[in-house]
Enzyme design. Structure first.
Site, PDB file in Angstrom:
ATOM      1  N   ARG A  62       1.752 -27.302  -0.547  1.00 47.64           N
ATOM      2  CA  ARG A  62       0.309 -27.229  -0.733  1.00 47.64           C
ATOM      3  C   ARG A  62       0.037 -26.178  -1.808  1.00 47.64           C
ATOM      4  O   ARG A  62       0.826 -25.253  -2.015  1.00 47.64           O
ATOM      5  CB  ARG A  62      -0.391 -26.834   0.563  1.00 47.64           C
ATOM      6  N   LYS A  68       0.140 -24.121   7.379  1.00 45.56           N
ATOM      7  CA  LYS A  68      -1.048 -24.037   8.224  1.00 45.56           C
ATOM      8  C   LYS A  68      -0.676 -23.541   9.614  1.00 45.56           C
ATOM      9  O   LYS A  68       0.385 -23.867  10.139  1.00 45.56           O
ATOM     10  CB  LYS A  68      -1.704 -25.425   8.330  1.00 45.56           C
ATOM     11  N   HIS A  98      -3.154 -31.124  -5.670  1.00 49.70           N
ATOM     12  CA  HIS A  98      -2.700 -31.800  -4.453  1.00 49.70           C
ATOM     13  C   HIS A  98      -2.047 -33.137  -4.788  1.00 49.70           C
ATOM     14  O   HIS A  98      -1.259 -33.666  -4.006  1.00 49.70           O
ATOM     15  CB  HIS A  98      -3.879 -32.010  -3.507  1.00 49.70           C
ATOM     16  N   ARG A 136       1.651 -32.992  -4.647  1.00 44.44           N
ATOM     17  CA  ARG A 136       2.172 -33.101  -3.277  1.00 44.44           C
ATOM     18  C   ARG A 136       2.198 -34.567  -2.842  1.00 44.44           C
ATOM     19  O   ARG A 136       3.175 -35.027  -2.241  1.00 44.44           O
ATOM     20  CB  ARG A 136       1.305 -32.265  -2.350  1.00 44.44           C
ATOM     21  N   HIS A 156       3.744 -31.288   8.278  1.00 43.30           N
ATOM     22  CA  HIS A 156       2.728 -31.953   9.086  1.00 43.30           C
ATOM     23  C   HIS A 156       3.060 -31.777  10.567  1.00 43.30           C
ATOM     24  O   HIS A 156       4.196 -32.002  10.983  1.00 43.30           O
ATOM     25  CB  HIS A 156       2.665 -33.451   8.765  1.00 43.30           C
ATOM     26  N   TYR A 199       1.275 -41.857   3.849  1.00 42.88           N
ATOM     27  CA  TYR A 199       2.052 -42.019   2.621  1.00 42.88           C
ATOM     28  C   TYR A 199       2.792 -43.355   2.588  1.00 42.88           C
ATOM     29  O   TYR A 199       3.101 -43.872   1.524  1.00 42.88           O
ATOM     30  CB  TYR A 199       3.034 -40.855   2.470  1.00 42.88           C
TER      31      TYR A 199
END
Length: 313
Positions: free
Chosen positions: A163, A187, A259, A262, A285, A294
């Site tokens: 990210r 995150k 982004h 990514r 994730h 994806y």
């Protein structure tokens, strides 16, 4: 029935009755109040006005409209070809309007309470072609300290699927060149190990040996990537440099974002047979369902290639 064009919808709107005084006053009172209370942008207020006036011209007396009337109006708009996104925006305006009247004691119920929002089309990430990525990575002038830094940043982001916030906030201690891995804090402060890849490691080694010492001087600075003033670049600064290098590489800058690198990383890995679970760990994730989008990107690209090249496509 085919969807109405914007010109046809404007013509249909002109054929509706004019706005009544009572509805006009109710809408103005609502807009004045939410502007004073919430300081909404003029664009939002204009959008609310258009949506509420559209309903008022379709059915006079919107202050007293019930759920059935709102449902009929949404159904009519759908038949006339209004998009799900447009109807979702309308529903947002209606909810704000009737919540306002309920709060003022001018209604005892909210007619939007059981109205389900329209299902919006799923937005797929935009991935660059592999040839475009190659051109983008080659765009920085690596004979200059900042150009070499930019090349290392672009290579690392594409090779590791980082990210933007993860990339610009990397500390120098996150890199283990001997093992060829990167320790990334994502995150929720979750850490993950990400392989560098040969090209990214090569450019990172060059940056650390040639460019970073010039940018840092004699200071012991924590950020891995440094600006000319010795600070970590911001997300906005990286966004601007991506746009600049896109133009150099012959890529429409409006079609790319940080982004997007990514997304390209994930899509290209899947196109080359990567396992979805492995990709989930690389991207950081927490849910596999987030990664599965994806597969839709890769599938859409394969469908386009099939349609373009297969005899029965």
């Amino acid at each position: 029935m085919s969807a109405a064009t914007p010109a046809e919808r404007r013509s249909q709107a002109m054929a509706l009755p004019p706005l009544g005084d009572a509805d006009d006053a109710a809408i103005k009172s609502f807009l004045d109040t939410i502007w004073a209370e919430n300081g909404l942008a003029q664009q939002t207020l204009d959008s609310y006005r258009r949506d509420l006036e559209g309903l008022a011209r379709w059915r006079a007396g919107i202050a007293d409209a019930d759920r059935s009337a709102l449902f009929d109006y949404l159904a009519w708009r759908t038949r006339e070809g209004y998009s799900p996104r447009s109807n979702a925006r309308l529903l947002s305006a209606l909810r704000a309007f009737y919540a306002y009247r309920l709060r003022r004691g001018e209604r005892s119920d909210d007619p939007t309470a059981l109205l389900a929002p329209p299902k919006l089309p799923r937005s797929l990430p935009k991935a660059l072609a592999e040839s475009q990525i190659e051109a983008l990575l080659a765009a920085p002038v690596v004979d200059e300290p900042l150009g070499l830094r930019d090349r290392a940043m672009l290579e690392l982001m594409y090779a590791s699927g980082l990210r933007v916030s993860e990339l610009v906030n990397l500390p120098s201690t996150a890199v283990n060149l001997r093992q060829g891995v990167l320790r990334v804090t994502g995150k929720g402060s979750k850490e993950r190990l990400v392989p560098l890849g040969e090209e990214a490691q090569h450019w990172l080694e060059r940056y650390l040996a040639q460019s970073r010492p010039q940018l840092a001087g004699k200071r012991a600075l924590a950020p891995l990537f440094l600006t000319a003033s010795g600070e970590a670049p911001s997300r906005q600064e990286f966004w601007h440099l991506v746009k600049r290098y896109a133009a150099v590489a012959g890529i429409d800058p409006s079609k790319i974002s940080p982004h997007g690198l990514r997304h390209s990383f994930a899509t290209h890995l899947l196109n080359h047979g990567a396992d979805l679970r492995a990709l989930q760990m690389l991207l950081g994730h927490s849910s596999l369902s987030t990664t599965q989008i994806y597969t839709l990107v890769a599938r859409e690209q394969l469908k386009r290639l099939h349609a373009q090249h297969h005899p029965r496509g």
